[in-house]
Design a protein around this motif. Structure first.
Motif, PDB file in Angstrom:
ATOM      1  N   ARG A   1     -19.809 -19.903  55.466  1.00 49.04           N
ATOM      2  CA  ARG A   1     -18.643 -20.675  55.889  1.00 49.04           C
ATOM      3  C   ARG A   1     -18.496 -20.787  57.412  1.00 49.04           C
ATOM      4  O   ARG A   1     -18.250 -21.888  57.928  1.00 49.04           O
ATOM      5  CB  ARG A   1     -17.377 -20.074  55.270  1.00 49.04           C
ATOM      6  N   PRO A   2     -18.618 -19.699  58.176  1.00 44.88           N
ATOM      7  CA  PRO A   2     -18.490 -19.848  59.634  1.00 44.88           C
ATOM      8  C   PRO A   2     -19.527 -20.809  60.218  1.00 44.88           C
ATOM      9  O   PRO A   2     -19.216 -21.624  61.089  1.00 44.88           O
ATOM     10  CB  PRO A   2     -18.700 -18.408  60.146  1.00 44.88           C
ATOM     11  N   PHE A   3     -20.757 -20.705  59.696  1.00 41.47           N
ATOM     12  CA  PHE A   3     -21.830 -21.580  60.175  1.00 41.47           C
ATOM     13  C   PHE A   3     -21.537 -23.033  59.799  1.00 41.47           C
ATOM     14  O   PHE A   3     -21.699 -23.953  60.613  1.00 41.47           O
ATOM     15  CB  PHE A   3     -23.154 -21.121  59.565  1.00 41.47           C
ATOM     16  N   ALA A   4     -21.083 -23.251  58.556  1.00 46.52           N
ATOM     17  CA  ALA A   4     -20.789 -24.604  58.078  1.00 46.52           C
ATOM     18  C   ALA A   4     -19.635 -25.226  58.855  1.00 46.52           C
ATOM     19  O   ALA A   4     -19.693 -26.398  59.267  1.00 46.52           O
ATOM     20  CB  ALA A   4     -20.468 -24.578  56.586  1.00 46.52           C
ATOM     21  N   VAL A   5     -18.569 -24.461  59.073  1.00 45.26           N
ATOM     22  CA  VAL A   5     -17.404 -24.970  59.806  1.00 45.26           C
ATOM     23  C   VAL A   5     -17.785 -25.297  61.248  1.00 45.26           C
ATOM     24  O   VAL A   5     -17.419 -26.350  61.785  1.00 45.26           O
ATOM     25  CB  VAL A   5     -16.245 -23.951  59.761  1.00 45.26           C
ATOM     26  N   ALA A   6     -18.549 -24.403  61.870  1.00 44.86           N
ATOM     27  CA  ALA A   6     -18.975 -24.634  63.252  1.00 44.86           C
ATOM     28  C   ALA A   6     -19.844 -25.884  63.347  1.00 44.86           C
ATOM     29  O   ALA A   6     -19.673 -26.710  64.253  1.00 44.86           O
ATOM     30  CB  ALA A   6     -19.743 -23.415  63.773  1.00 44.86           C
TER      31      ALA A   6
END
Length: 380
Positions: A210-215
């Motif tokens: 999720r952090p990678f996708a959101v970024a």
């Protein structure tokens, strides 16, 4: 043999291997040598022919698309899609509509960077005719982008130079866009069967970082806005440096050959477009009528791509609508007619796709060209 000689031979072998596996790159290298032989230009001047903002924009999109892919969000989205779309034909129609709609807003190239990776992820869940889908998506973004000044670079150029309003441009191009989309959907109805999707490969949805996708999603939007504001270099430097520190695989695993192909295309196509013989031949055509300007734009795009064709022909006619019709049709036919075609084919990387693409695109160009000429004649 010295270490320097060994290194030189190793580099030469790698270059030969690269050219052997990249027919488009090989053709561009040959064309560059030929143009330099016939009309030599200082090698140090060649980099000036490259549209570096375009190349930097492409590099940034490649990095961000790879980041989105590595985050797992595309597989998650694909899992959701295949459980709501039950047939191959319905899926194809949905993807064609999505690609065309996106291309009207965020340009045809960006639309492909959204839709093609989604197709590749879908193929991991259910067997799909990926080559055929990629071809139709390339046609879809070329057809959809016809409608608005934001859809592709040639439209933006013609809109700015013509001085017409956004609404008038859309109204003028709507008939051609509608005809091309109708053709495309009719062809897709024949090309894709209504057979159910095989979900035997669909297991538990892949977890999403999720952090990678959101970024990646936030940076994607920010980068497109920066590129639209003519600052792609700043955006590329920021995401390139950031991902090299955080997730370097998003940078190291992009298609570097595609960037080289684009740089060489600008050098070769602009060198050809500047040849005195080419310019004299265009001047002799007498583009005083809409039909002549239309045909010249549609045909010239097959040799030097539709963006350079629009820029060159604008010097010989003020009929922006005929030019817009012509370069829009010119995006079909030979793959080089639109850079979006090359992006779609490169993103898929399937053997035999070049031949398959032209078996569909060239007839589409011929029929679309005839219909475009008819539309132009009845509305002139």
């Amino acid at each position: 043999m010295t270490a320097a000689e060994k290194a030189g031979r190793s580099l030469l072998r790698r270059c030969i291997s690269l050219l052997g596996g990249e027919p488009v790159l090989s053709a561009l290298v040959v064309a560059l040598i030929a143009t330099q032989w016939r009309h030599p230009r200082a090698w140090t001047d060649l980099p000036r022919l490259v549209d570096w903002p375009t190349v930097m924009t492409l590099a940034g999109l490649l990095i961000l698309t790879k980041a989105v892919e590595l985050s797992g969000v595309l597989m998650w989205l694909s899992h959701r899609v295949v459980h709501r779309v039950r047939s191959e034909r319905t899926l194809a129609m949905l993807l064609i509509g999505l690609a065309a709609a996106l291309s009207m807003i965020v340009t045809n190239d960006v639309a492909l960077f959204v839709v093609v990776p989604l197709v590749l992820s879908l193929d991991k869940l259910t067997p799909l005719p990926v080559k055929r889908l990629a071809i139709f998506l390339a046609l879809a973004v070329n057809a959809g982008s016809v409608l608005t000044p934001l859809g592709n670079p040639q439209n933006l150029f013609l809109w700015q130079t013509s001085g017409v309003s956004f609404g008038r441009f859309v109204i003028a191009l709507f008939p051609l866009c509608a005809v091309l989309m109708a053709m495309l959907y009719g062809l897709a109805a024949c090309a894709f069967a209504p057979k159910p999707l095989d979900l035997s490969r669909d297991a538990v949805s892949q977890p999403v970082d999720r952090p990678f996708a959101v970024a990646a999603a936030i940076l994607f939007v920010a980068f497109v806005l920066l590129a639209d504001a003519h600052h792609p270099g700043i955006g590329l430097a920021a995401i390139g440096f950031g991902f090299l520190i955080w997730r370097r695989d998003a940078v190291l695993r992009i298609d570097w050959a595609l960037l080289l192909i684009f740089a060489l295309m600008f050098i070769v196509l602009r060198s050809v477009a500047a040849l005195p013989a080419i310019r004299e031949a265009i001047a002799a055509l007498d583009l005083s009528t809409p039909l002549r300007a239309y045909v010249a734009a549609g045909v010239l795009s097959q040799g030097i791509s539709n963006v350079p064709a629009a820029i060159m022909l604008a010097e010989f006619t003020r009929d922006w609508r005929a030019l817009a019709f012509g370069v829009s049709i010119g995006g079909f036919g030979i793959a080089i007619g639109s850079l979006a075609n090359l992006i779609a084919v490169r993103l898929v990387k399937k053997r035999g796709i070049w031949m398959a693409f032209h078996l569909v695109s060239i007839p589409f160009w011929i029929v679309g060209g005839a219909l475009g000429a008819w539309l132009l004649s009845v509305s002139s």
